[in-house]
Design an enzyme around this catalytic site. Structure first.
Site, PDB file in Angstrom:
ATOM      1  N   ASN A   8     -13.406   0.756  -7.254  1.00  0.00           N
ATOM      2  CA  ASN A   8     -14.528   1.629  -6.895  1.00  0.00           C
ATOM      3  C   ASN A   8     -15.123   2.353  -8.098  1.00  0.00           C
ATOM      4  O   ASN A   8     -15.531   3.506  -7.992  1.00  0.00           O
ATOM      5  CB  ASN A   8     -14.074   2.663  -5.860  1.00  0.00           C
ATOM      6  CG  ASN A   8     -13.506   2.018  -4.613  1.00  0.00           C
ATOM      7  OD1 ASN A   8     -13.822   0.881  -4.281  1.00  0.00           O
ATOM      8  ND2 ASN A   8     -12.649   2.745  -3.926  1.00  0.00           N
ATOM      9  N   ASP A  16       0.835  -1.191   0.000  1.00  0.00           N
ATOM     10  CA  ASP A  16       0.000   0.000   0.000  1.00  0.00           C
ATOM     11  C   ASP A  16       0.879   1.254   0.000  1.00  0.00           C
ATOM     12  O   ASP A  16       1.996   1.238  -0.512  1.00  0.00           O
ATOM     13  CB  ASP A  16      -0.925  -0.035   1.220  1.00  0.00           C
ATOM     14  CG  ASP A  16      -2.297   0.541   0.938  1.00  0.00           C
ATOM     15  OD1 ASP A  16      -2.389   1.767   0.714  1.00  0.00           O
ATOM     16  OD2 ASP A  16      -3.284  -0.221   0.937  1.00  0.00           O
ATOM     17  N   SER A  75     -11.242  -0.805  -0.900  1.00  0.00           N
ATOM     18  CA  SER A  75      -9.976  -0.885  -0.159  1.00  0.00           C
ATOM     19  C   SER A  75     -10.212  -1.218   1.303  1.00  0.00           C
ATOM     20  O   SER A  75      -9.372  -1.856   1.951  1.00  0.00           O
ATOM     21  CB  SER A  75      -9.233   0.453  -0.232  1.00  0.00           C
ATOM     22  OG  SER A  75      -8.658   0.665  -1.481  1.00  0.00           O
ATOM     23  N   HIS A  96      -3.915   5.996   3.366  1.00  0.00           N
ATOM     24  CA  HIS A  96      -4.624   4.805   2.915  1.00  0.00           C
ATOM     25  C   HIS A  96      -4.065   3.536   3.555  1.00  0.00           C
ATOM     26  O   HIS A  96      -4.808   2.703   4.093  1.00  0.00           O
ATOM     27  CB  HIS A  96      -4.530   4.731   1.391  1.00  0.00           C
ATOM     28  CG  HIS A  96      -5.380   3.676   0.766  1.00  0.00           C
ATOM     29  ND1 HIS A  96      -4.924   2.399   0.512  1.00  0.00           N
ATOM     30  CD2 HIS A  96      -6.655   3.718   0.291  1.00  0.00           C
ATOM     31  CE1 HIS A  96      -5.872   1.705  -0.089  1.00  0.00           C
ATOM     32  NE2 HIS A  96      -6.936   2.480  -0.227  1.00  0.00           N
TER      33      HIS A  96
END
Length: 298
Positions: free
Chosen positions: A175, A50, A242, A84
């Site tokens: 998304n 990530d 996520s 994130h």
């Protein structure tokens, strides 16, 4: 070479402090049932590929066993100015401190692998290198809450190698959904058959409209207004596939610990996936292209 990136997601709210919290998604998964049996993810290692992580966050600092940076800078610098990766990490392994959050697998361990820069982008090469590094470190699970539109053979090869070595690779579907099962939104590596592709639902157990649909979707989990850790010792509510993905990675950690305890051996990747299938509950009147085999519930 095309960039890989986190899918556009929403930061709903940021908190400076928080009272002890079992986030709602984890409650609705009924993780407490597994915890009561002693399954908390102990001795299970999850690699989080990530934007890095706030490794000094009080909810995470004792969960992290190693770090590696494949972006610019020093190899041991996984600073997360984006947020994130820190949010994803807390969903998996938040450590249940008195003023903080619990993750799905609060005694699991994290290998933080920074493959995306502070803007949320990175190269496919970064991701491939991150997967190969995680494999070399003999992790149990790889969490990938990012993707791109390019079908890269070397990326697929790295994932196939991980799976062959018994590692579950859990990937966010993306998304870009429109709420319809009739349209396909395809991202890689989520669309590879070898991975566990995860879609998002809300707390009403309805599909999140943004969640991608396609024929390779495996499972769905909570991904709307999810409370977790955030940089600079804060907390945030965020929404996206996520956020759904680390719920599934955490669930696999619980199930792997249980399998090893009961069978006195490591499961194959397929055996662990079949264990997960036993804890899925289909959502009525929703296409498999949207929900896969259903939502996780213990």
């Amino acid at each position: 070479m095309e960039l890989m990136s986190i899918a556009p997601y929403t930061v709903n709210e940021v908190y400076e402090t928080i009272n002890f919290c079992v986030p709602k998604g984890i409650m609705q998964m009924n993780c407490e049932e597994m915890w009561k049996q002693g399954y908390t993810g102990k001795n299970i290692v999850i690699a989080v590929l990530d934007t890095g992580c706030d490794i000094n966050h009080p909810c995470l600092k004792d969960r992290i066993i190693g770090v590696k940076n494949f972006t610019k800078g020093k190899s041991d610098d996984v600073h997360d100015s984006h947020g994130h990766g820190t949010h994803v990490s807390g969903i998996i392994a938040g450590n249940r401190i008195e003023e903080g959050v619990t993750g799905v697998a609060p005694e699991s361990k994290l290998l933080i692998v920074k493959v995306l820069g502070d803007n949320g982008d990175g190269s496919i090469t970064n991701v491939i290198d991150g997967i190969n590094y995680a494999v070399s470190q003999k992790v149990d699970i790889i969490n990938i809450s990012l993707g791109g539109k390019q079908n890269a053979p070397l990326l697929k090869k790295a994932i196939q190698n991980a799976v062959t070595q018994g590692i579950s690779v859990v990937v966010a579907s993306g998304n870009n959904g429109d709420g319809s099962a009739l349209t396909n939104e395809i991202m890689y590596p989520a669309y590879y058959q070898e991975v566990i592709e995860v879609g998002a639902i809300n707390f009403a157990d309805s599909m999140a409209k943004f969640s991608n649909s396609n024929s390779e979707l495996d499972v769905c989990c909570y991904g709307v207004e999810i409370t977790s850790t955030y940089p600079k010792n804060t907390y945030a509510r965020c929404s996206g596939t996520s956020q759904a993905t680390p719920h599934v990675s955490g669930a696999l950690a619980l199930l792997k610990q249980k399998f090893v305890t009961e069978n006195n051996r490591q499961p194959t990747e397929d055996e662990l996936y079949k264990s997960l299938l036993k804890h899925l509950s289909p959502i009525p009147n929703v296409s498999e292209n949207l929900q896969g085999n259903g939502r996780v519930k213990f």
